[in-house]
Design a protein around this motif. Structure first.
Motif, PDB file in Angstrom:
ATOM      1  N   LYS A 487       0.857  -1.191   0.000  1.00 15.03           N
ATOM      2  CA  LYS A 487       0.000   0.000   0.000  1.00 15.03           C
ATOM      3  C   LYS A 487       0.893   1.240   0.000  1.00 15.03           C
ATOM      4  O   LYS A 487       1.353   1.695   1.049  1.00 15.03           O
ATOM      5  CB  LYS A 487      -0.914  -0.002   1.218  1.00 15.03           C
ATOM      6  N   ASN A 488       1.098   1.763  -1.176  1.00 14.28           N
ATOM      7  CA  ASN A 488       2.054   2.860  -1.326  1.00 14.28           C
ATOM      8  C   ASN A 488       1.584   4.148  -0.658  1.00 14.28           C
ATOM      9  O   ASN A 488       2.403   4.961  -0.230  1.00 14.28           O
ATOM     10  CB  ASN A 488       2.298   3.118  -2.819  1.00 14.28           C
ATOM     11  N   GLU A 489       0.285   4.354  -0.552  1.00 14.75           N
ATOM     12  CA  GLU A 489      -0.243   5.592   0.009  1.00 14.75           C
ATOM     13  C   GLU A 489      -0.352   5.550   1.532  1.00 14.75           C
ATOM     14  O   GLU A 489      -0.668   6.564   2.151  1.00 14.75           O
ATOM     15  CB  GLU A 489      -1.635   5.886  -0.580  1.00 14.75           C
ATOM     16  N   GLU A 490      -0.108   4.395   2.124  1.00 18.47           N
ATOM     17  CA  GLU A 490      -0.225   4.262   3.581  1.00 18.47           C
ATOM     18  C   GLU A 490       0.929   5.001   4.264  1.00 18.47           C
ATOM     19  O   GLU A 490       2.090   4.875   3.874  1.00 18.47           O
ATOM     20  CB  GLU A 490      -0.206   2.782   3.972  1.00 18.47           C
ATOM     21  N   SER A 491       0.599   5.780   5.302  1.00 15.60           N
ATOM     22  CA  SER A 491       1.627   6.580   5.982  1.00 15.60           C
ATOM     23  C   SER A 491       2.333   5.814   7.097  1.00 15.60           C
ATOM     24  O   SER A 491       3.440   6.173   7.480  1.00 15.60           O
ATOM     25  CB  SER A 491       0.993   7.854   6.563  1.00 15.60           C
ATOM     26  N   ASP A 492       1.709   4.756   7.599  1.00 14.72           N
ATOM     27  CA  ASP A 492       2.311   3.953   8.670  1.00 14.72           C
ATOM     28  C   ASP A 492       2.964   2.717   8.067  1.00 14.72           C
ATOM     29  O   ASP A 492       2.282   1.888   7.432  1.00 14.72           O
ATOM     30  CB  ASP A 492       1.242   3.538   9.678  1.00 14.72           C
ATOM     31  N   PRO A 493       4.293   2.559   8.221  1.00 18.42           N
ATOM     32  CA  PRO A 493       4.975   1.407   7.616  1.00 18.42           C
ATOM     33  C   PRO A 493       4.382   0.059   8.029  1.00 18.42           C
ATOM     34  O   PRO A 493       4.436  -0.900   7.259  1.00 18.42           O
ATOM     35  CB  PRO A 493       6.419   1.551   8.117  1.00 18.42           C
ATOM     36  N   LYS A 494       3.799  -0.027   9.237  1.00 12.53           N
ATOM     37  CA  LYS A 494       3.227  -1.301   9.692  1.00 12.53           C
ATOM     38  C   LYS A 494       2.045  -1.734   8.840  1.00 12.53           C
ATOM     39  O   LYS A 494       1.763  -2.935   8.729  1.00 12.53           O
ATOM     40  CB  LYS A 494       2.779  -1.181  11.157  1.00 12.53           C
ATOM     41  N   ASP A 495       1.342  -0.771   8.258  1.00 14.44           N
ATOM     42  CA  ASP A 495       0.113  -1.071   7.521  1.00 14.44           C
ATOM     43  C   ASP A 495       0.310  -1.110   6.014  1.00 14.44           C
ATOM     44  O   ASP A 495      -0.663  -1.109   5.253  1.00 14.44           O
ATOM     45  CB  ASP A 495      -0.951  -0.022   7.858  1.00 14.44           C
ATOM     46  N   THR A 496       1.570  -1.169   5.563  1.00  6.28           N
ATOM     47  CA  THR A 496       1.820  -1.126   4.114  1.00  6.28           C
ATOM     48  C   THR A 496       1.802  -2.502   3.454  1.00  6.28           C
ATOM     49  O   THR A 496       1.811  -2.582   2.228  1.00  6.28           O
ATOM     50  CB  THR A 496       3.190  -0.480   3.836  1.00  6.28           C
TER      51      THR A 496
END
Length: 519
Positions: A487-496
Motif C-alpha cells: 500500500k504505497n499511500e499508507e503513511s504507517d509502515p506497519k500497515d503497508t
C-alpha cells in the motif's frame, strides 16, 4: 517651557568648537569648573553635529574614567540620605554619569546617517564604561542596557554597530558571558510580548497591535545575529589564556567591603585568584550554562521561516556540542520534525544526533521519516545530506523486517517517478537495505519451492476451512502472478503490507520461468 528649550538650543549653536574644548579642559583641571559638566552633556545627542559631540565625549570620558571606582552604585545613590557634602557630590556625579550613558546609547542606536562616523567611537566609549563602571568591575547593567537598545531599535540586522560589537568585543570571554545573560533576558521578554500580542489580537484588531509584529520580528532577527556571531568556548576546558575585557574577571566572589578599594590594589590582589579560577573547569561549566539558557530561550520564540531554516541547518555543529544538556533541545527538534516538508528534513540531522548520542527516545521517528519519502524530496536543497542520514538511520540490525521492507518498497516505487540522478541514489539505498537486512531478501529473490514451505506445512497440519481458503487464495495467484499487496499511500509502515509480496514474487518467478521454457 518651549521658549526655554529654544534659548538653550541657540546657546548650543552659538558655542564654537574651541569654546567647547576650553570647557572640557577647565573641567579636567579643577572641581571649581564642575558646572561645565552639564553643558558638555547637552552636546551628546543624536541631533548634535558629530564633531561637537565627539569633542564633548572626549572631555567627559577623560573626566569620568578615573572617578568611576569611587562613585556609588546607580541603585544606591537615590536612597542616599547621608548629608556629607562629599557623598552628595559623588551621588550627583553618578547621576550625571548615568545620564551620559543613556545619551551615548541614544547616539549609538540612532538611524541618522550623519552620526555613522561617530557611532564606532561612541561604542568604544560605552564599552570602556562597561569595563570599569562598576567600581572597577564589569558593569553588566550598562552592557544589558546597550544590548536592549540595539535589539529593540530600528537598526537593521546588518547594521555596522552589530558587526563592530561582534568583531571587536566578542573575543573576550566575559563579554560573551554577559551577552548570553542579556540575550536570555531579552528573549524571555520578547516571548512574553508575543504571547501578550496574540492574546490582544484575539480580543481586538487594533492597528497598534499589528504594527508591533514587524518590530518583534526585527528584534528576533537581531538576537539571532548576535547569538550566531559569538565564538563558542574552545573544546579544551583547561585552556589558560581566556582573554578578559575586564582585568578583574567575572568568576570571583563579591567583596564584603563597603568601602571603595583602589583599582590597582584590587587588580593586584585578585590576580593570583583570577589565574587559579580561570585555569579550572569552572569557566567552561559557567559558559555552557549561560550558552544553553540563551539558546533555549531564543528557540522558544516564533522564528521566521528563514531564521528557522538557518538555525536547523547549523544546530548540530554550532549549538548541540556546546550545550550543558543537549536533551533540552528535544521539544524544539520534535516540534520541527513534526512540521513536515523541508523543515523536517533540516531537523533530521540534529534529532538523529540526540537519539544516537544522547539517549533521546522518539517512538514516531521512523513513521515521520517514512512520510518524508515523497518525489519532492529529490528536488530539495539539502537532499544529499538527507539521503546520507536516511542511510544511517536504516543501518541498525535491530530494525524490524516489516520496517526495512516498507522503506525498500517505498523507495523502489519512487524510482519510477524521480529524475535519473534520484533513481541512482535509490538503487544504492535499496542495495544497502538488502545487504544489511537479509530477512527482506525474499522481496527480490526466492529459491524455487522455498515460498511453498509455509503453505505446505499449513496444509498438512490444518485440515480446517482456513486451510482450504488459503489453498483457494493460493490458486488465485496462479491466474494473476506478481500481484503487489504493498500500500504505497499508507503513511504507517506497519500497515503497508510490504512483506505480502512473498507469494506474489514466487508466482511471478515461476510464471517467468515457464514463459522462457515455452519460448
Amino acid at each position: 517651557m518651549a521658549s526655554v528649550k529654544k534659548s538653550k538650543q541657540k546657546k548650543k549653536e552659538k558655542r564654537s568648537l574651541s569654546e567647547l574644548k576650553t570647557l572640557g579642559q577647565e573641567l579636567l583641571k579643577s572641581r571649581g569648573h564642575i558646572n561645565n559638566l552639564p553643558i558638555l552633556l547637552s552636546f551628546i545627542t543624536p541631533n548634535t553635529p558629530p564633531h561637537y559631540a565627539l569633542e564633548s565625549l572626549l572631555s567627559l570620558q577623560s573626566f569620568f574614567i578615573p572617578l568611576l571606582p569611587q562613585l556609588p552604585s546607580s541603585t544606591s545613590h537615590s536612597k542616599q540620605s547621608n548629608p556629607d557634602p562629599e557623598i552628595v557630590y559623588r551621588t550627583w556625579l553618578r547621576s550625571k554619569f548615568d545620564e551620559l550613558v543613556n545619551s551615548l546609547i541614544d547616539v549609538a542606536v540612532s538611524t541618522s546617517q550623519s552620526q555613522d562616523a561617530l557611532r564606532e567611537v561612541v561604542l568604544d566609549a560605552i564599552m570602556e564604561f562597561v569595563k570599569v563602571g562598576n567600581a572597577g568591575k564589569f558593569h553588566s547593567a550598562i552592557y544589558h542596557k546597550l544590548l536592549h537598545a540595539l535589539v529593540h531599535s530600528d537598526l537593521g540586522v546588518d547594521d555596522i554597530l552589530l558587526d563592530l560589537l561582534a568583531t571587536k568585543y566578542f573575543n573576550y570571554i566575559d563579554v560573551r558571558y554577559f551577552t548570553y545573560i542579556s540575550l536570555e533576558k531579552l528573549a524571555r521578554t520578547v516571548e512574553k510580548l508575543t504571547l501578550d500580542g496574540k492574546e490582544d489580537k484575539s480580543r481586538s484588531s487594533d492597528v497598534e497591535d499589528k504594527s508591533q509584529l514587524p518590530s518583534m520580528e526585527l528584534s528576533i532577527l537581531k538576537m539571532h545575529n548576535l547569538l550566531s556571531h559569538i565564538p563558542p568556548l574552545e573544546a579544551s576546558e583547561e585552556k589558560l589564556d581566556h582573554e578578559m575585557w575586564n582585568d578583574l574577571g567575572i568568576f570571583i566572589g563579591k567583596s564584603n567591603s563597603k568601602e571603595h578599594v583602589d583599582l590597582e590594589a584590587k587588580q593586584a590582589k585578585s590576580h593570583k585568584s583570577n589565574e587559579k579560577v580561570l585555569s579550572s573547569r569552572n569557566v567552561a561549566k559557567k559558559m555552557k550554562s549561560k550558552f544553553t539558557k540563551a539558546w533555549i530561550a531564543f528557540l522558544r520564540l516564533p522564528l521566521l521561516l528563514d531564521v528557522y531554516k538557518e538555525v536547523l541547518v547549523t544546530l548540530h555543529q554550532t549549538v548541540i556540542p556546546y550545550l550543558s544538556n543537549p536533551i533540552m533541545l528535544c521539544d524544539f527538534l520534535i516540534r520541527s520534525y513534526d512540521i513536515g516538508g523541508v523543515v523536517s528534513v533540516m531537523a533530521l540531522n540534529s534529532l538523529y544526533i540526540l537519539m544516537t548520542q544522547h539517549g533521546l527516545e522518539y517512538p514516531n521517528f521512523y513513521n515521520k521519516l517514512y512520510a518524508l519519502l515523497e518525489p519532492s524530496i529529490f528536488m530539495a536543497k539539502h537532499r544529499a545530506k538527507f539521503f546520507q542520514l536516511l542511510d544511517s538511520c536504516l543501518k541498525s540490525s535491530l530494525l524490524p523486517a516489516y520496517l526495512a521492507a516498507a522503506f525498500c518498497k517505498k523507495l523502489s516505487r519512487l524510482a519510477l517517478c524521480v529524475p535519473p540522478s534520484g533513481s541512482l541514489v535509490i538503487f544504492a539505498l535499496v542495495h544497502n537495505l538488502l545487504q544489511r537486512h537479509p530477512s527482506i531478501n525474499c522481496l527480490v529473490h526466492q529459491e524455487r519451492g522455498a515460498g511453498t514451505t509455509r503453505e505446505t506445512s499449513a496444509g498438512k497440519n490444518d485440515n480446517s476451512e482456513n486451510a482450504k481458503d488459503f489453498s483457494a487464495s493460493r490458486d488465485s495467484f496462479d491466474d494473476k502472478p506478481g500481484i503487489d499487496h504493498f500500500k504505497n499511500e499508507e503513511s504507517d509502515p506497519k500497515d503497508t503490507n510490504a512483506l505480502s509480496m512473498e507469494i506474489a514474487l514466487e508466482k511471478c518467478l515461476r510464471y517467468g520461468n515457464s514463459s522462457r521454457k515455452e519460448d
